[in-house]
Motif scaffolding. Structure first.
Motif, mmCIF file in Angstrom:
data_model
loop_
_atom_site.group_PDB
_atom_site.id
_atom_site.type_symbol
_atom_site.label_atom_id
_atom_site.label_comp_id
_atom_site.label_asym_id
_atom_site.label_seq_id
_atom_site.Cartn_x
_atom_site.Cartn_y
_atom_site.Cartn_z
ATOM 1 N N LYS A 95 0.888 -1.198 0.034
ATOM 2 C CA LYS A 95 0.074 -0.025 0.125
ATOM 3 C C LYS A 95 0.711 1.190 0.068
ATOM 4 C CE LYS A 95 -3.828 -2.655 0.712
ATOM 5 N NZ LYS A 95 -4.331 -3.082 -0.560
ATOM 6 N N THR A 96 2.142 1.296 -0.457
ATOM 7 C CA THR A 96 3.025 2.162 -0.670
ATOM 8 C C THR A 96 2.593 3.397 -1.499
ATOM 9 O OG1 THR A 96 4.510 0.619 -0.628
ATOM 10 C CG2 THR A 96 5.285 2.922 -1.038
ATOM 11 N N ARG A 97 2.718 4.507 -1.109
ATOM 12 C CA ARG A 97 2.263 5.804 -1.625
ATOM 13 C C ARG A 97 3.113 5.915 -3.017
ATOM 14 N NH1 ARG A 97 2.680 10.805 2.615
ATOM 15 N NH2 ARG A 97 2.676 11.842 0.356
ATOM 16 N N LYS A 98 2.471 6.549 -4.123
ATOM 17 C CA LYS A 98 2.939 6.775 -5.316
ATOM 18 C C LYS A 98 3.539 8.242 -5.719
ATOM 19 C CE LYS A 98 2.826 2.485 -6.268
ATOM 20 N NZ LYS A 98 2.046 1.673 -5.082
ATOM 21 N N ASP A 99 3.130 8.852 -4.672
ATOM 22 C CA ASP A 99 3.347 10.530 -5.068
ATOM 23 C C ASP A 99 4.875 10.895 -4.621
ATOM 24 O OD1 ASP A 99 2.264 9.785 -2.681
ATOM 25 O OD2 ASP A 99 2.192 12.135 -2.240
ATOM 26 N N LEU A 100 5.479 11.953 -5.238
ATOM 27 C CA LEU A 100 6.728 12.051 -4.875
ATOM 28 C C LEU A 100 6.896 12.829 -3.741
ATOM 29 C CD1 LEU A 100 9.731 12.805 -6.006
ATOM 30 C CD2 LEU A 100 8.987 14.800 -7.032
ATOM 31 N N LEU A 101 7.680 12.387 -2.794
ATOM 32 C CA LEU A 101 8.132 12.918 -1.596
ATOM 33 C C LEU A 101 9.314 13.639 -1.677
ATOM 34 C CD1 LEU A 101 7.047 9.940 0.719
ATOM 35 C CD2 LEU A 101 5.597 12.115 0.266
ATOM 36 N N LEU A 102 9.731 14.842 -1.445
ATOM 37 C CA LEU A 102 10.644 15.620 -1.266
ATOM 38 C C LEU A 102 11.185 15.859 0.166
ATOM 39 C CD1 LEU A 102 10.154 18.538 -4.015
ATOM 40 C CD2 LEU A 102 11.350 16.438 -4.298
ATOM 41 N N LEU A 103 11.966 15.333 0.459
ATOM 42 C CA LEU A 103 12.793 15.305 1.779
ATOM 43 C C LEU A 103 13.817 16.403 2.142
ATOM 44 C CD1 LEU A 103 12.900 11.501 2.316
ATOM 45 C CD2 LEU A 103 11.207 12.712 3.199
#
Length: 92
Positions: free
Chosen positions: A84-92
């Motif tokens: 169920k991993t998110r697919k949107d881009l995460l900027l850290l």
């Protein structure tokens, strides 16, 4: 249309077709890579109840690559992911 063709179409539309050199997925079970192989030219048929990965990858020479892996099973109504991993881009 095969799953490989659908994935390739999305990747080609984004301009990365030549960098999609990895197979789309494989069966999962007792071994790391089991039949079914989701790759161009495969004659294996997907059937309800099968467990497999969907893992399109794009690899840019000299830069790096990315592959998003989902595992799940095929039901009569489509693919049901275990992940169920998110697919949107995460900027850290």
């Amino acid at each position: 249309m095969s799953w490989n063709q659908v994935a390739r179409g999305v990747i080609e539309e984004a301009g990365y077709g030549q960098y999609f050199t990895h197979r789309l997925g494989h069966g999962i079970g007792m071994q790391v890579h089991e039949p079914v192989n989701l790759e161009p030219g495969s004659k294996q048929k997907l059937e309800a109840g099968m467990c497999f990965s969907i893992e399109p990858g794009i690899y840019l020479p000299g830069v790096g690559g990315v592959r998003i892996e989902d595992y799940g099973w095929l039901g009569e109504d489509g693919f049901h992911p275990f992940t169920k991993t998110r697919k949107d881009l995460l900027l850290l």
